[in-house]
Scaffold this motif. Structure first.
Motif, PDB file in Angstrom:
ATOM      1  N   LYS A 102       0.719  -1.243  -0.109  1.00  0.00           N
ATOM      2  CA  LYS A 102      -0.074  -0.011  -0.142  1.00  0.00           C
ATOM      3  C   LYS A 102       0.857   1.365  -0.050  1.00  0.00           C
ATOM      4  O   LYS A 102       0.464   2.150  -0.475  1.00  0.00           O
ATOM      5  CB  LYS A 102      -0.831  -0.080   1.201  1.00  0.00           C
ATOM      6  CG  LYS A 102      -1.980  -1.049   1.204  1.00  0.00           C
ATOM      7  CD  LYS A 102      -2.869  -1.050   2.402  1.00  0.00           C
ATOM      8  CE  LYS A 102      -2.021  -1.745   3.609  1.00  0.00           C
ATOM      9  NZ  LYS A 102      -2.475  -3.061   4.125  1.00  0.00           N
ATOM     10  N   THR A 103       1.991   1.207   0.390  1.00  0.00           N
ATOM     11  CA  THR A 103       3.063   2.452   0.445  1.00  0.00           C
ATOM     12  C   THR A 103       3.294   2.602  -0.850  1.00  0.00           C
ATOM     13  O   THR A 103       3.645   3.901  -0.788  1.00  0.00           O
ATOM     14  CB  THR A 103       4.232   2.044   1.345  1.00  0.00           C
ATOM     15  OG1 THR A 103       3.824   1.019   2.344  1.00  0.00           O
ATOM     16  CG2 THR A 103       5.013   3.145   1.685  1.00  0.00           C
ATOM     17  N   ARG A 104       3.256   1.961  -1.825  1.00  0.00           N
ATOM     18  CA  ARG A 104       3.698   2.450  -2.892  1.00  0.00           C
ATOM     19  C   ARG A 104       2.768   3.550  -3.577  1.00  0.00           C
ATOM     20  O   ARG A 104       3.269   4.478  -4.198  1.00  0.00           O
ATOM     21  CB  ARG A 104       3.569   1.289  -3.983  1.00  0.00           C
ATOM     22  CG  ARG A 104       5.004   0.149  -4.015  1.00  0.00           C
ATOM     23  CD  ARG A 104       4.674  -1.149  -4.765  1.00  0.00           C
ATOM     24  NE  ARG A 104       5.901  -1.792  -4.618  1.00  0.00           N
ATOM     25  CZ  ARG A 104       6.481  -2.635  -3.688  1.00  0.00           C
ATOM     26  NH1 ARG A 104       5.861  -2.488  -2.294  1.00  0.00           N
ATOM     27  NH2 ARG A 104       7.686  -3.447  -3.825  1.00  0.00           N
ATOM     28  N   LEU A 105       1.768   3.429  -3.313  1.00  0.00           N
ATOM     29  CA  LEU A 105       0.812   4.631  -3.498  1.00  0.00           C
ATOM     30  C   LEU A 105       1.358   5.844  -3.322  1.00  0.00           C
ATOM     31  O   LEU A 105       1.495   7.053  -4.063  1.00  0.00           O
ATOM     32  CB  LEU A 105      -0.586   4.301  -3.199  1.00  0.00           C
ATOM     33  CG  LEU A 105      -1.645   3.663  -4.277  1.00  0.00           C
ATOM     34  CD1 LEU A 105      -2.743   3.364  -3.596  1.00  0.00           C
ATOM     35  CD2 LEU A 105      -1.762   4.383  -5.570  1.00  0.00           C
ATOM     36  N   LEU A 106       1.696   5.923  -2.046  1.00  0.00           N
ATOM     37  CA  LEU A 106       1.967   7.186  -1.293  1.00  0.00           C
ATOM     38  C   LEU A 106       3.576   7.556  -1.851  1.00  0.00           C
ATOM     39  O   LEU A 106       3.948   8.707  -2.312  1.00  0.00           O
ATOM     40  CB  LEU A 106       2.315   6.925   0.215  1.00  0.00           C
ATOM     41  CG  LEU A 106       1.060   6.823   0.874  1.00  0.00           C
ATOM     42  CD1 LEU A 106       1.473   6.489   2.439  1.00  0.00           C
ATOM     43  CD2 LEU A 106       0.349   8.014   0.911  1.00  0.00           C
ATOM     44  N   LEU A 107       4.531   6.567  -2.168  1.00  0.00           N
ATOM     45  CA  LEU A 107       5.801   6.763  -2.705  1.00  0.00           C
ATOM     46  C   LEU A 107       5.539   7.355  -4.040  1.00  0.00           C
ATOM     47  O   LEU A 107       6.286   8.213  -4.701  1.00  0.00           O
ATOM     48  CB  LEU A 107       6.684   5.681  -2.801  1.00  0.00           C
ATOM     49  CG  LEU A 107       6.872   4.970  -1.352  1.00  0.00           C
ATOM     50  CD1 LEU A 107       7.862   3.582  -1.620  1.00  0.00           C
ATOM     51  CD2 LEU A 107       7.432   5.972  -0.373  1.00  0.00           C
ATOM     52  N   ASP A 108       4.534   6.919  -5.033  1.00  0.00           N
ATOM     53  CA  ASP A 108       4.258   7.324  -6.308  1.00  0.00           C
ATOM     54  C   ASP A 108       3.812   8.853  -6.410  1.00  0.00           C
ATOM     55  O   ASP A 108       4.039   9.456  -7.436  1.00  0.00           O
ATOM     56  CB  ASP A 108       3.425   6.577  -7.065  1.00  0.00           C
ATOM     57  CG  ASP A 108       4.099   5.112  -7.396  1.00  0.00           C
ATOM     58  OD1 ASP A 108       5.537   5.188  -7.241  1.00  0.00           O
ATOM     59  OD2 ASP A 108       3.466   4.051  -7.654  1.00  0.00           O
ATOM     60  N   HIS A 109       3.107   9.241  -5.344  1.00  0.00           N
ATOM     61  CA  HIS A 109       2.404  10.506  -5.541  1.00  0.00           C
ATOM     62  C   HIS A 109       2.948  11.618  -4.394  1.00  0.00           C
ATOM     63  O   HIS A 109       2.403  12.721  -4.579  1.00  0.00           O
ATOM     64  CB  HIS A 109       0.966  10.218  -5.223  1.00  0.00           C
ATOM     65  CG  HIS A 109       0.237   9.558  -6.383  1.00  0.00           C
ATOM     66  ND1 HIS A 109       0.269   7.910  -6.230  1.00  0.00           N
ATOM     67  CD2 HIS A 109      -0.436   9.876  -7.315  1.00  0.00           C
ATOM     68  CE1 HIS A 109      -0.383   7.712  -7.411  1.00  0.00           C
ATOM     69  NE2 HIS A 109      -0.858   8.909  -8.031  1.00  0.00           N
ATOM     70  N   LEU A 110       3.588  11.162  -3.513  1.00  0.00           N
ATOM     71  CA  LEU A 110       4.120  12.065  -2.247  1.00  0.00           C
ATOM     72  C   LEU A 110       5.070  13.416  -3.385  1.00  0.00           C
ATOM     73  O   LEU A 110       6.160  12.765  -3.734  1.00  0.00           O
ATOM     74  CB  LEU A 110       4.706  11.507  -1.235  1.00  0.00           C
ATOM     75  CG  LEU A 110       3.605  11.374  -0.286  1.00  0.00           C
ATOM     76  CD1 LEU A 110       4.504  10.356   0.900  1.00  0.00           C
ATOM     77  CD2 LEU A 110       3.042  12.628   0.447  1.00  0.00           C
ATOM     78  N   GLU A 111       4.848  14.640  -3.106  1.00  0.00           N
ATOM     79  CA  GLU A 111       6.007  15.523  -3.825  1.00  0.00           C
ATOM     80  C   GLU A 111       7.121  15.614  -3.051  1.00  0.00           C
ATOM     81  O   GLU A 111       7.060  15.911  -1.742  1.00  0.00           O
ATOM     82  CB  GLU A 111       5.011  16.475  -3.971  1.00  0.00           C
ATOM     83  CG  GLU A 111       4.184  16.368  -5.281  1.00  0.00           C
ATOM     84  CD  GLU A 111       3.605  17.835  -5.695  1.00  0.00           C
ATOM     85  OE1 GLU A 111       4.246  18.895  -5.510  1.00  0.00           O
ATOM     86  OE2 GLU A 111       2.182  18.023  -6.067  1.00  0.00           O
ATOM     87  N   GLU A 112       8.107  15.681  -3.507  1.00  0.00           N
ATOM     88  CA  GLU A 112       9.519  16.100  -2.937  1.00  0.00           C
ATOM     89  C   GLU A 112       9.581  15.228  -1.404  1.00  0.00           C
ATOM     90  O   GLU A 112      10.093  15.865  -0.623  1.00  0.00           O
ATOM     91  CB  GLU A 112       9.532  17.397  -2.597  1.00  0.00           C
ATOM     92  CG  GLU A 112       9.269  18.266  -3.976  1.00  0.00           C
ATOM     93  CD  GLU A 112       9.458  19.888  -3.558  1.00  0.00           C
ATOM     94  OE1 GLU A 112      10.048  20.450  -2.691  1.00  0.00           O
ATOM     95  OE2 GLU A 112       8.529  20.590  -3.986  1.00  0.00           O
ATOM     96  N   LEU A 113       9.344  13.975  -1.645  1.00  0.00           N
ATOM     97  CA  LEU A 113       9.739  12.938  -0.498  1.00  0.00           C
ATOM     98  C   LEU A 113      10.981  12.760  -0.004  1.00  0.00           C
ATOM     99  O   LEU A 113      11.918  12.684  -0.867  1.00  0.00           O
ATOM    100  CB  LEU A 113       9.161  11.596  -0.930  1.00  0.00           C
ATOM    101  CG  LEU A 113       9.196  10.391   0.026  1.00  0.00           C
ATOM    102  CD1 LEU A 113       8.269  11.007   1.209  1.00  0.00           C
ATOM    103  CD2 LEU A 113       8.777   9.137  -0.543  1.00  0.00           C
ATOM    104  N   HIS A 114      11.196  13.335   1.344  1.00  0.00           N
ATOM    105  CA  HIS A 114      12.642  13.146   1.639  1.00  0.00           C
ATOM    106  C   HIS A 114      13.299  11.818   1.936  1.00  0.00           C
ATOM    107  O   HIS A 114      14.407  11.609   1.297  1.00  0.00           O
ATOM    108  CB  HIS A 114      12.690  13.960   2.992  1.00  0.00           C
ATOM    109  CG  HIS A 114      14.055  13.599   3.500  1.00  0.00           C
ATOM    110  ND1 HIS A 114      14.502  12.781   4.366  1.00  0.00           N
ATOM    111  CD2 HIS A 114      15.259  14.777   3.647  1.00  0.00           C
ATOM    112  CE1 HIS A 114      15.544  12.943   4.962  1.00  0.00           C
ATOM    113  NE2 HIS A 114      16.151  14.059   4.379  1.00  0.00           N
ATOM    114  N   SER A 115      12.417  10.964   2.328  1.00  0.00           N
ATOM    115  CA  SER A 115      13.012   9.767   2.630  1.00  0.00           C
ATOM    116  C   SER A 115      11.652   8.619   3.161  1.00  0.00           C
ATOM    117  O   SER A 115      10.858   9.151   3.665  1.00  0.00           O
ATOM    118  CB  SER A 115      14.104   9.497   3.679  1.00  0.00           C
ATOM    119  OG  SER A 115      13.906  10.028   4.559  1.00  0.00           O
TER     120      SER A 115
END
Length: 313
Positions: free
Chosen positions: A89-102
């Motif tokens: 389920k995390t991949r959705l967040l990783l794909d859509h969060l802008e300027e993700l630090h880590s």
């Protein structure tokens, strides 16, 4: 069920916890010991079962509301997932969060965690991934990040339901103390529903949940020189209406004695080992639990209102 907790070594802690739980009139085992490598693999299979609505429902909520969810989390985030499992389920967040630090996956099974982190790194070569093997029910150290980076904790899968009400409140408070710089907690929880649907989710027709439940006995046999006979224990899922929770038990089919690191434990026929709880919430009961530490709430649900995701800040 959940991918909760730190994988604890085959040591005094495991032995003490097992013997402590089995000495009580209602025998019990801590559910954190489900998640050795095999247990984590079995849980991933459970998540794909037809009866286990939780994973696909939560994923659908995420897919249908991902823009609103990521907008709530905002930019410059260190995403810290508690009980990360395979991070589906995390991949959705990783794909859509802008300027993700880590991304910081935290999980009980270190071997499983490291394998999944390596797989995820291949998919996201430009993302900083810093896996942490830790017992997240207690204070633990996080990788350092700049002051302007927001710490957002992600706790999916209704894992919060595995805690007692009191421990869930303590856990929410613990996480709130780790959040600063306008961060928050993105959390999923299962909503109260009819008993038949709940029982089916925790006692599936293929027996995967039964194998998952019994795996804790396999681990105790392996790591504590015990002699549980798995054929003499039966997986049992019970709905406790008073507590609004599913309980998982292992029922002894005969009178028997089990030896664990030299100590003998007697089981009567029909006696059970209580291995896990999965509490169900209403929106109001969940809010009652979180309101003392989180003032702002955003909620997303499916059309049938089976499950809810909230961002608490």
């Amino acid at each position: 069920m959940s991918t909760e907790y730190q994988e604890v070594s085959t040591s005094t802690a495991l032995l003490d916890d097992v013997l402590e739980g089995l000495r009580h009139p209602q025998k019990s085992l801590p559910s954190k010991y489900f998640y050795d490598n095999k247990g984590s693999e079995l849980f991933e299979k459970i998540c794909g079962l037809d009866e286990y609505y939780l994973t696909r429902t939560e994923l659908n909520i995420k897919e249908n509301n991902i823009r609103d969810i990521t907008a709530a989390l905002d930019k410059h985030v260190q995403l810290i997932e508690l009980g990360s499992g395979s991070s589906l389920k995390t991949r959705l967040l990783l794909d859509h969060l802008e300027e993700l630090h880590s991304y910081v996956p935290v999980d009980i099974s270190e071997e499983f965690l490291q394998n999944e982190a390596r797989n995820l790194q291949e998919e996201y070569p430009n993302l900083t991934i810093e896996p942490v093997a830790a017992d997240y029910t207690k204070p633990f150290d996080l990788p350092e990040s700049p002051d302007e980076v927001k710490k957002v904790f992600y706790f999916p899968g209704s894992t919060i339901g595995n805690f007692t009400r009191e421990n869930a409140t303590d856990f929410i408070r613990l996480i709130s103390n780790l959040i600063d710089n306008d961060g928050g907690l993105l959390i999923g929880f299962d909503l109260i529903k009819d008993e038949e649907k709940l029982i089916a989710a925790y006692d599936d027709s293929k027996g995967v949940t039964a194998a998952f439940n019994k795996n804790i006995l396999i681990r105790i046999n392996r790591e504590l020189n015990a002699d549980f006979d798995l054929d003499q224990f039966h997986h049992k899922a019970i709905f406790n209406e008073e507590e609004n929770r599913i309980e998982m038990h292992l029922e002894s089919l005969i009178d028997q004695t089990v030896t664990i690191s030299g100590e003998k434990i007697f089981f009567e026929k029909g006696e059970t080992i209580h291995t896990e709880n999965s509490h169900k919430y209403s929106l109001s009961s969940f809010r009652e639990m979180t309101s003392s530490v989180f003032s702002n709430v955003q909620t997303w649900m499916d059309d049938e209102q089976l499950f809810a995701i909230q961002f608490l800040s």
